[in-house]
Every structure is written in structure tokens, then in C-alpha cells.
Enzyme design. Structure first.
Site, PDB file in Angstrom:
ATOM      1  N   ASN A   6       0.615  -1.004   0.266  1.00 34.25           N
ATOM      2  CA  ASN A   6      -0.054   0.386  -0.123  1.00 34.25           C
ATOM      3  C   ASN A   6       1.166   1.048   0.195  1.00 34.25           C
ATOM      4  O   ASN A   6       1.339   1.520   0.940  1.00 34.25           O
ATOM      5  CB  ASN A   6      -0.741  -0.194   1.843  1.00 34.25           C
ATOM      6  CG  ASN A   6      -2.411   0.611   0.983  1.00 34.25           C
ATOM      7  OD1 ASN A   6      -1.667   2.287   1.494  1.00 34.25           O
ATOM      8  ND2 ASN A   6      -3.424   1.008   1.682  1.00 34.25           N
ATOM      9  N   HIS A   9       0.925   6.005   1.573  1.00 35.67           N
ATOM     10  CA  HIS A   9       1.562   6.409   2.672  1.00 35.67           C
ATOM     11  C   HIS A   9       3.022   7.340   2.050  1.00 35.67           C
ATOM     12  O   HIS A   9       3.468   7.950   2.516  1.00 35.67           O
ATOM     13  CB  HIS A   9       2.610   5.791   4.133  1.00 35.67           C
ATOM     14  CG  HIS A   9       1.175   4.672   4.138  1.00 35.67           C
ATOM     15  ND1 HIS A   9       0.514   5.283   5.226  1.00 35.67           N
ATOM     16  CD2 HIS A   9       0.430   3.326   3.550  1.00 35.67           C
ATOM     17  CE1 HIS A   9      -0.561   4.080   5.695  1.00 35.67           C
ATOM     18  NE2 HIS A   9      -0.604   2.788   4.715  1.00 35.67           N
ATOM     19  N   HIS A  42      -4.885   3.938  -1.767  1.00 36.26           N
ATOM     20  CA  HIS A  42      -6.261   4.407  -1.702  1.00 36.26           C
ATOM     21  C   HIS A  42      -7.009   5.703  -1.821  1.00 36.26           C
ATOM     22  O   HIS A  42      -6.376   6.338  -1.804  1.00 36.26           O
ATOM     23  CB  HIS A  42      -6.829   3.767  -0.180  1.00 36.26           C
ATOM     24  CG  HIS A  42      -8.164   4.200   0.449  1.00 36.26           C
ATOM     25  ND1 HIS A  42      -8.252   3.893   1.986  1.00 36.26           N
ATOM     26  CD2 HIS A  42      -8.805   4.288   0.242  1.00 36.26           C
ATOM     27  CE1 HIS A  42      -9.756   4.330   2.058  1.00 36.26           C
ATOM     28  NE2 HIS A  42     -10.608   4.719   0.935  1.00 36.26           N
ATOM     29  N   ARG A  44      -9.583   8.235  -1.202  1.00 33.27           N
ATOM     30  CA  ARG A  44     -10.469   8.140  -0.290  1.00 33.27           C
ATOM     31  C   ARG A  44     -11.035   9.996  -1.205  1.00 33.27           C
ATOM     32  O   ARG A  44     -10.636  10.950  -1.373  1.00 33.27           O
ATOM     33  CB  ARG A  44      -9.601   9.204   0.969  1.00 33.27           C
ATOM     34  CG  ARG A  44      -8.678   8.093   1.843  1.00 33.27           C
ATOM     35  CD  ARG A  44      -8.058   8.865   3.215  1.00 33.27           C
ATOM     36  NE  ARG A  44      -9.494   8.468   4.032  1.00 33.27           N
ATOM     37  CZ  ARG A  44      -9.418   7.304   4.957  1.00 33.27           C
ATOM     38  NH1 ARG A  44      -9.106   6.011   4.619  1.00 33.27           N
ATOM     39  NH2 ARG A  44     -10.843   7.156   5.588  1.00 33.27           N
ATOM     40  N   ARG A  48      -6.636  13.056   1.249  1.00 31.95           N
ATOM     41  CA  ARG A  48      -6.220  13.433   1.363  1.00 31.95           C
ATOM     42  C   ARG A  48      -4.183  13.131   0.891  1.00 31.95           C
ATOM     43  O   ARG A  48      -3.496  13.806   1.703  1.00 31.95           O
ATOM     44  CB  ARG A  48      -6.402  13.035   2.950  1.00 31.95           C
ATOM     45  CG  ARG A  48      -6.157  11.844   3.639  1.00 31.95           C
ATOM     46  CD  ARG A  48      -6.534  11.783   4.610  1.00 31.95           C
ATOM     47  NE  ARG A  48      -7.659  11.662   4.759  1.00 31.95           N
ATOM     48  CZ  ARG A  48      -8.405  10.757   6.341  1.00 31.95           C
ATOM     49  NH1 ARG A  48      -7.452  10.341   7.003  1.00 31.95           N
ATOM     50  NH2 ARG A  48      -9.633  10.952   6.864  1.00 31.95           N
ATOM     51  N   HIS A  49      -4.643  11.378   0.578  1.00 30.89           N
ATOM     52  CA  HIS A  49      -3.265  11.639   0.101  1.00 30.89           C
ATOM     53  C   HIS A  49      -3.211  11.000  -1.113  1.00 30.89           C
ATOM     54  O   HIS A  49      -2.759  11.780  -2.246  1.00 30.89           O
ATOM     55  CB  HIS A  49      -2.274  10.526   0.677  1.00 30.89           C
ATOM     56  CG  HIS A  49      -3.540   9.287   0.975  1.00 30.89           C
ATOM     57  ND1 HIS A  49      -4.555   8.541   0.887  1.00 30.89           N
ATOM     58  CD2 HIS A  49      -4.132   8.813   2.197  1.00 30.89           C
ATOM     59  CE1 HIS A  49      -5.344   7.800   0.983  1.00 30.89           C
ATOM     60  NE2 HIS A  49      -4.795   7.773   2.630  1.00 30.89           N
ATOM     61  N   GLU A  69      -8.790   0.494  -3.260  1.00 30.95           N
ATOM     62  CA  GLU A  69      -9.434   0.908  -2.163  1.00 30.95           C
ATOM     63  C   GLU A  69     -10.605   2.235  -2.338  1.00 30.95           C
ATOM     64  O   GLU A  69      -9.775   2.943  -2.856  1.00 30.95           O
ATOM     65  CB  GLU A  69      -8.756   0.843  -1.017  1.00 30.95           C
ATOM     66  CG  GLU A  69      -7.564  -0.227  -0.971  1.00 30.95           C
ATOM     67  CD  GLU A  69      -6.949  -0.419   0.607  1.00 30.95           C
ATOM     68  OE1 GLU A  69      -7.230   1.100   1.117  1.00 30.95           O
ATOM     69  OE2 GLU A  69      -6.443  -0.536   0.991  1.00 30.95           O
ATOM     70  N   THR A 100      -8.719   3.433   8.050  1.00 36.26           N
ATOM     71  CA  THR A 100     -10.122   2.767   8.212  1.00 36.26           C
ATOM     72  C   THR A 100     -10.251   2.132   9.268  1.00 36.26           C
ATOM     73  O   THR A 100      -9.560   0.729   9.335  1.00 36.26           O
ATOM     74  CB  THR A 100      -9.847   1.882   6.919  1.00 36.26           C
ATOM     75  OG1 THR A 100      -9.269   2.738   5.807  1.00 36.26           O
ATOM     76  CG2 THR A 100     -11.397   1.597   6.511  1.00 36.26           C
ATOM     77  N   GLU A 150     -11.841  -8.941   2.244  1.00 30.24           N
ATOM     78  CA  GLU A 150     -10.613  -8.430   2.822  1.00 30.24           C
ATOM     79  C   GLU A 150     -10.644  -8.498   4.147  1.00 30.24           C
ATOM     80  O   GLU A 150     -11.515  -7.863   4.555  1.00 30.24           O
ATOM     81  CB  GLU A 150      -9.852  -7.580   2.252  1.00 30.24           C
ATOM     82  CG  GLU A 150      -7.797  -6.839   2.801  1.00 30.24           C
ATOM     83  CD  GLU A 150      -7.521  -5.606   1.886  1.00 30.24           C
ATOM     84  OE1 GLU A 150      -7.783  -5.812   0.647  1.00 30.24           O
ATOM     85  OE2 GLU A 150      -6.828  -5.417   3.275  1.00 30.24           O
ATOM     86  N   HIS A 213      -4.166  -4.680   7.987  1.00 35.17           N
ATOM     87  CA  HIS A 213      -4.235  -3.394   8.620  1.00 35.17           C
ATOM     88  C   HIS A 213      -3.384  -3.907   9.540  1.00 35.17           C
ATOM     89  O   HIS A 213      -3.895  -4.790  10.292  1.00 35.17           O
ATOM     90  CB  HIS A 213      -5.533  -2.925   9.113  1.00 35.17           C
ATOM     91  CG  HIS A 213      -6.250  -1.586   9.579  1.00 35.17           C
ATOM     92  ND1 HIS A 213      -5.837  -1.490  10.488  1.00 35.17           N
ATOM     93  CD2 HIS A 213      -6.593  -0.797   8.277  1.00 35.17           C
ATOM     94  CE1 HIS A 213      -5.730   0.136  10.307  1.00 35.17           C
ATOM     95  NE2 HIS A 213      -6.240   0.600   8.538  1.00 35.17           N
ATOM     96  N   GLY A 214      -2.790  -2.643  10.409  1.00 38.18           N
ATOM     97  CA  GLY A 214      -2.047  -2.631  11.312  1.00 38.18           C
ATOM     98  C   GLY A 214      -0.855  -4.138  10.631  1.00 38.18           C
ATOM     99  O   GLY A 214      -0.061  -4.276  12.757  1.00 38.18           O
ATOM    100  N   GLN A 236       1.586   1.174   6.309  1.00 36.21           N
ATOM    101  CA  GLN A 236       2.425   1.375   6.848  1.00 36.21           C
ATOM    102  C   GLN A 236       3.985   1.160   7.563  1.00 36.21           C
ATOM    103  O   GLN A 236       4.520   1.870   7.085  1.00 36.21           O
ATOM    104  CB  GLN A 236       1.483   1.610   8.335  1.00 36.21           C
ATOM    105  CG  GLN A 236       2.175   2.931   9.748  1.00 36.21           C
ATOM    106  CD  GLN A 236       2.751   4.300   9.648  1.00 36.21           C
ATOM    107  OE1 GLN A 236       1.940   4.497   8.810  1.00 36.21           O
ATOM    108  NE2 GLN A 236       3.138   4.555  10.428  1.00 36.21           N
TER     109      GLN A 236
HETATM  110  N1  PXP Z   1      -6.066  -3.471   3.363  1.00 34.96           N
HETATM  111  C1  PXP Z   1      -6.654  -2.037   3.336  1.00 34.96           C
HETATM  112  C2  PXP Z   1      -8.084  -2.250   3.032  1.00 34.96           C
HETATM  113  C3  PXP Z   1      -6.604  -0.918   3.970  1.00 34.96           C
HETATM  114  O1  PXP Z   1      -7.548  -0.199   4.130  1.00 34.96           O
HETATM  115  C4  PXP Z   1      -5.445  -0.306   4.174  1.00 34.96           C
HETATM  116  C5  PXP Z   1      -4.950   0.401   4.234  1.00 34.96           C
HETATM  117  O2  PXP Z   1      -5.160   1.947   4.006  1.00 34.96           O
HETATM  118  C6  PXP Z   1      -4.793  -1.345   4.695  1.00 34.96           C
HETATM  119  C7  PXP Z   1      -4.782  -2.759   3.653  1.00 34.96           C
HETATM  120  C8  PXP Z   1      -2.790  -1.021   4.754  1.00 34.96           C
HETATM  121  O3  PXP Z   1      -2.878  -0.854   6.516  1.00 34.96           O
HETATM  122  P1  PXP Z   1      -1.585  -0.627   6.928  1.00 34.96           P
HETATM  123  O4  PXP Z   1      -1.507   0.797   6.078  1.00 34.96           O
HETATM  124  O5  PXP Z   1      -2.173  -0.560   8.708  1.00 34.96           O
HETATM  125  O6  PXP Z   1      -0.800  -1.407   6.878  1.00 34.96           O
END
Ligand code: PXP
Length: 258
Positions: A6, A9, A42, A44, A48-49, A69, A100, A150, A213-214, A236
Site C-alpha cells: 500500500n 503512505h 486508496h 479517499r 487526503r493522500h 480501495e 479505515t 479482505e 491493516h496494522g 504503514q
Molecule cells: N487493507 C486495507 C483495506 C486498508 O484500508 C489498509 C489501510 O489503508 C491496509 C490494508 C493497509 O493497512 P496498514 O497501512 O496498516 O498496513
């Protein structure tokens, strides 16, 4: 295990100065050479990015498939249909959130999502739904006839961080921050069990399963070792590490772990 990187960032850093540097487009070749399998971005509603023009150029120029996304919003879905990424991942979006939080509520948004899925399919875009690891959400995903789900790993990642670092996380599913350690340990086990069970149900329903995510270099193997998950989307932690090691090393190290 497939890895979607992703790259939002990178655009977050650019937007801190509102200039044109660093440019997320410059990441495409490095992601490919370092073994990434997919580019995830993504678009949005508040831009914002990632901006529309970033998405356009990324989709045109990437030799890796692009997973875009987006929110279930008519205007955004129209834009996505014009952009034609390989996959669109529908995500819940709130303007005030930092990232998210939580998966889509497929029950109360069923009709809207069905309409969006139909439109995306008519434009030959495969669809993924970002959902919490929950049996009902998986069964509804199957009814919506999408190719992918997902699984949201945010709750798992937050509990993991609370157990293994001094960070106090806030997450919609964890209201009480003063949870005793043994309780956190059982919450962590429970969250992994939920993800495993959900991936298994999804597989039986012939859905392809991604998760994200995370996820980071500490917690990722708990998820990458789950049999029915075939792809992780990570942003991230990879971009954070790349500040010190460079993007190439950060992706290679993540790919090795998963
Ligand atoms: N998958 C989805 C659907 C997300 O919205 C995000 C955050 O943008 C991620 C994965 C990646 O999350 P992270 O940046 O925490 O790795």
C-alpha cells in the site's frame, strides 16, 4: 503468500508539504523489482493522500496489478470504473478517521454494495470487500458474488501491540484501555481464531481471501501462517521501515517473513 504494498503512505509524506516529492509513482518499479505482487492505493473521498491523477498514472504505468480501495459512493465508483484497476476493494470510510476503522457493514448497506459490485463487474473490475472476520459478513459477501474478501486485521494488530509494546491503542473494538495482561492474551488468541475460522468459511464459499491493516514485521507471521489466506495488503509498516532501509529492503524483508 502474495504481498500487496500500500503506497498511500508515500503520498501522505508528500502532502505534508503539498509539493510533488516523494512521488508514489516512483515506487512502482522498486515494488516490482523487490518481489511485491500488487500495488494497493486508496482514493479517499477527501483525497487526503492519493489524488485522481496519481491513481490514473499508477494504473496506467504499473506492471503489477493495482488494487484500488474506495468507498461505496456513486461518484467514486464512477471514477473507479473509468480508471479500470484490476481490483476494487470496497471499504467503509469516515472523513474524521485517521485510517479505515473496522470492516464494511454488509447488512445495512447490502443494496448499495450490490449496485456498486454490479457496476464494477460490468467494467471488468474484480471486487473485494473489506470486512471484519465475522461469519455473517462472509456469508453476505458470498451472496454479493464478489471474487475476494479482505479480512480486517486491525483488532488483532491493536491487541498485539498492547501486549508487546507500551503503546496504548485506540480501536473501535477495544474501548477499555486498562485491560489486564491475561485478558489481552485471551483476546489475542480469540482474534487469531476468528481470522482462521473466517478464512476457512470463506474458502468453502469459494471466496479468495486477503487480509490487512496494522500488519508489521513483528506480528505478520501470525497471519501469514493461516492456511486459507492468500494475500496480505501492507502499507504503514513497510513505508515506515523504508525511511531507514530504503523501500527495496523493506519489501524484501517483508516478503521473506510472509
Ligand atoms: N487493507 C486495507 C483495506 C486498508 O484500508 C489498509 C489501510 O489503508 C491496509 C490494508 C493497509 O493497512 P496498514 O497501512 O496498516 O498496513
Amino acid at each position: 503468500m502474495l504481498l500487496g504494498v500500500n503506497i498511500d503512505h508515500i503520498a501522505v509524506l508528500r502532502e505534508a508539504r503539498k509539493i510533488n516529492d516523494p512521488n508514489p509513482i516512483d515506487a512502482l518499479g522498486i515494488c516490482k523489482l523487490s518481489g511485491a505482487d500488487q500495488i494497493t492505493i486508496h482514493l479517499r473521498e477527501d483525497r487526503r493522500h492519493i489524488h485522481d491523477n496519481d491513481a490514473k498514472i499508477i494504473i496506467e504505468q504499473s506492471s503489477l496489478p493495482v488494487n484500488l480501495e474506495c468507498a461505496i459512493d456513486d461518484d467514486i465508483i464512477d471514477i473507479v470504473c473509468k480508471l479500470k484497476p484490476a481490483r476494487a476493494t470496497l471499504v467503509p470510510e469516515k472523513r474524521e478517521e485517521v485510517t479505515t476503522e473496522g470492516g464494511l457493514d454488509l447488512d445495512s448497506n447490502f443494496k448499495r454494495i450490490k449496485k456498486a459490485v454490479k457496476k464494477l463487474h460490468e467494467n471488468e473490475i474484480e471486487v473485494s470487500l473489506f470486512i471484519d472476520p465475522d461469519k455473517k459478513m462472509i456469508e453476505l459477501s458470498s451472496k454479493l458474488e464478489v471474487e475476494w474478501i479482505e479480512l480486517h486485521t486491525g483488532a488483532f494488530a491493536n491487541i498485539y501491540a498492547m501486549l508487546n509494546s507500551s503503546l496504548k491503542y485506540t480501536h473501535h473494538s477495544i474501548k477499555n484501555l486498562e485491560i489486564p495482561r491475561n485478558e489481552l492474551q485471551s483476546l489475542l488468541k480469540e482474534s487469531i481464531k476468528n481470522i482462521k475460522k473466517s478464512a476457512k468459511i470463506a474458502k468453502k464459499l469459494e471466496l479468495k481471501v486477503a487480509a490487512g491493516h496494522g500488519l508489521n514485521y513483528q506480528n505478520v507471521t501470525e497471519i501469514s501462517s493461516i492456511k486459507n489466506i492468500e494475500e496480505l495488503n501492507i502499507g504503514q509498516s513497510i513505508i515506515a521501515r523504508s525511511v531507514f532501509t530504503g523501500l527495496r529492503q523493506a519489501i524484501i524483508q517483508m516478503k521473506e517473513l510472509i
